[in-house]
Design an enzyme around this catalytic site. Structure first.
Site, PDB file in Angstrom:
ATOM      1  N   VAL A 295      70.176  52.436  54.614  1.00 28.62           N
ATOM      2  CA  VAL A 295      69.995  53.465  53.596  1.00 28.62           C
ATOM      3  C   VAL A 295      69.041  52.937  52.540  1.00 28.62           C
ATOM      4  O   VAL A 295      68.994  51.744  52.260  1.00 28.62           O
ATOM      5  CB  VAL A 295      71.335  53.866  52.938  1.00 28.62           C
ATOM      6  CG1 VAL A 295      72.210  54.603  53.918  1.00 28.62           C
ATOM      7  CG2 VAL A 295      72.055  52.655  52.387  1.00 28.62           C
ATOM      8  N   SER A 296      68.240  53.825  51.979  1.00 28.56           N
ATOM      9  CA  SER A 296      67.285  53.451  50.940  1.00 28.56           C
ATOM     10  C   SER A 296      67.437  54.406  49.770  1.00 28.56           C
ATOM     11  O   SER A 296      68.353  55.219  49.721  1.00 28.56           O
ATOM     12  CB  SER A 296      65.858  53.510  51.494  1.00 28.56           C
ATOM     13  OG  SER A 296      65.546  54.829  51.898  1.00 28.56           O
ATOM     14  N   SER A 297      66.511  54.337  48.829  1.00 26.78           N
ATOM     15  CA  SER A 297      66.598  55.193  47.642  1.00 26.78           C
ATOM     16  C   SER A 297      66.437  56.662  47.985  1.00 26.78           C
ATOM     17  O   SER A 297      66.878  57.531  47.254  1.00 26.78           O
ATOM     18  CB  SER A 297      65.525  54.785  46.629  1.00 26.78           C
ATOM     19  OG  SER A 297      64.241  54.851  47.232  1.00 26.78           O
TER      20      SER A 297
END
Length: 375
Positions: free
Chosen positions: A196-198
């Site tokens: 997961v990222s921003s």
């Protein structure tokens, strides 16, 4: 009334005699023994119900008497042979099979699920049904010394032992001939890698796409490169032959085509396979589908292009914000007061390394702050 049972490990081996407090559908509360069942621990614990045998501790007693021996169970649940255990794994066990007349086969792979760890009590010293028997000489199959093999047994001239040893020695020497029914190739474990990222903080969505797995590896970082992704490195290091790694989509594994190819090559070189759910692509060591390779290149290029566009738009936004006086950049780690204090301590002769530790920052951060204290 006290109910007694046997606690099993994940391979089905008895590990303790237990007192059963409450039996549930999924979990059972037990007390472990502290002295082979003569006393019990003060506190109870909860274990999966399928790891407890409600057998009055019989299996544990059998296994304790002869822990190196077990019983091979046939396809219909009948005892098939006595085994001497050498190494137990979750799916496969290394063991020798008793052939009678104090002889054992070489070590071979046997499905762990087909083994009853009962000290060999169920099989006794029976000769397996797939080994030819001499009906003229029966009733003395149990070896006096368990560690003897065919090479240490001297045949009696003219006796039926000659026939037994000739047949069994040939079977032992001919390692290409299986001495147990064929064993299916073990299935590896099922793993998942989730990133997961921003811009994508939803773990649940990826988990729903992948489904149930044996172990999950997660990174909560952007996929600029492989660097700084400890979850991915642990995942690759953990994989073994026949394992399967499931990833929701290609861009969750890598955003660079070079990184993508490198990661897949590293995984498949270990004998594991990679499954991309969204793209419906599978890559393994034996994969020879040129269409899948082509699609990997195309989709990997799209992922790389998408990331380049995001970077370009981000740079344009920052430039416009700076022009409008709205962009101030990242918040500084050290306040002006801390920088001023640090400058004074450095001028007093204090080590910058010690100073950086006191301030809780890296030396590089301290050097940058000291070089531009007015900012």
């Amino acid at each position: 009334m006290v109910r007694i049972g046997t606690l099993l490990d994940e391979c089905g081996r008895p590990i303790d005699k237990v007192q059963i407090i409450h039996r549930g559908k999924n979990n059972t509360r037990i007390k472990r023994s502290t002295d082979y069942g003569r006393s019990w621990e003060a506190t109870d614990q909860q274990v999966p119900t399928d790891t407890v045998l409600f057998d009055d501790g019989q299996r544990f007693a059998q296994h304790s008497r002869n822990p190196q021996h077990a019983t091979y169970m046939g396809s219909f649940g009948e005892p098939g042979a006595r085994l001497r255990i050498h190494r137990v794994y979750k799916h496969i066990t290394k063991a020798k099979v008793y052939l009678g007349e104090k002889t054992w086969t070489p070590i071979q792979d046997i499905l762990t699920s087909s083994i009853l760890f009962d000290g060999g009590a169920s099989a006794g010293w029976m000769i397996p049904s797939w080994v030819e028997k001499d009906t003229t000489d029966q009733g003395n199959n149990a070896p006096e010394v368990e560690e003897e093999t065919a090479t240490s047994v001297k045949p009696q001239p003219g006796g039926s032992t000659d026939k037994h040893l000739a047949m069994q020695s040939a079977a032992v020497a001919e390692s290409s001939t299986p001495l147990l029914p064929p064993v299916a190739s073990p299935r590896g474990q099922r793993f998942s890698y989730i990133r997961v990222s921003s811009t994508d903080q939803n773990l649940a969505r990826q988990r729903d796409m992948i489904g149930a797995v044996d172990k999950e590896f997660v990174d909560e970082v952007s996929a600029k490169s492989r660097a700084g992704r400890p979850g991915l490195e642990r995942c690759i290091d953990y994989l073994r032959d026949h394992d399967e790694l499931y990833v929701a989509s290609i861009d969750r594994l890598a955003r660079s085509l070079v990184d993508l190819r490198s990661i897949i090559d590293q995984i498949t070189a270990k004998g594991a396979s990679v499954h991309f759910i969204k793209e419906n692509l599978v890559f393994s060591k034996d994969s020879t589908d040129p269409r899948a390779t082509l699609m990997l290149g195309i989709l990997g290029s799209f992922a790389e292009f998408e990331r380049a566009i995001i970077r370009e738009r981000q740079a344009e936004g920052i430039a416009l914000a700076k022009k409008a006086g709205k962009y101030k950049g990242r918040k500084r780690v050290l306040t002006p007061a801390q920088v001023e204090q640090a400058q004074a301590r450095v001028e007093a002769g204090e080590s910058k390394t010690t100073l950086a530790k006191d301030l809780g920052v890296s030396r590089a951060t301290l050097y940058r702050a000291l070089s531009a204290p007015e900012l």
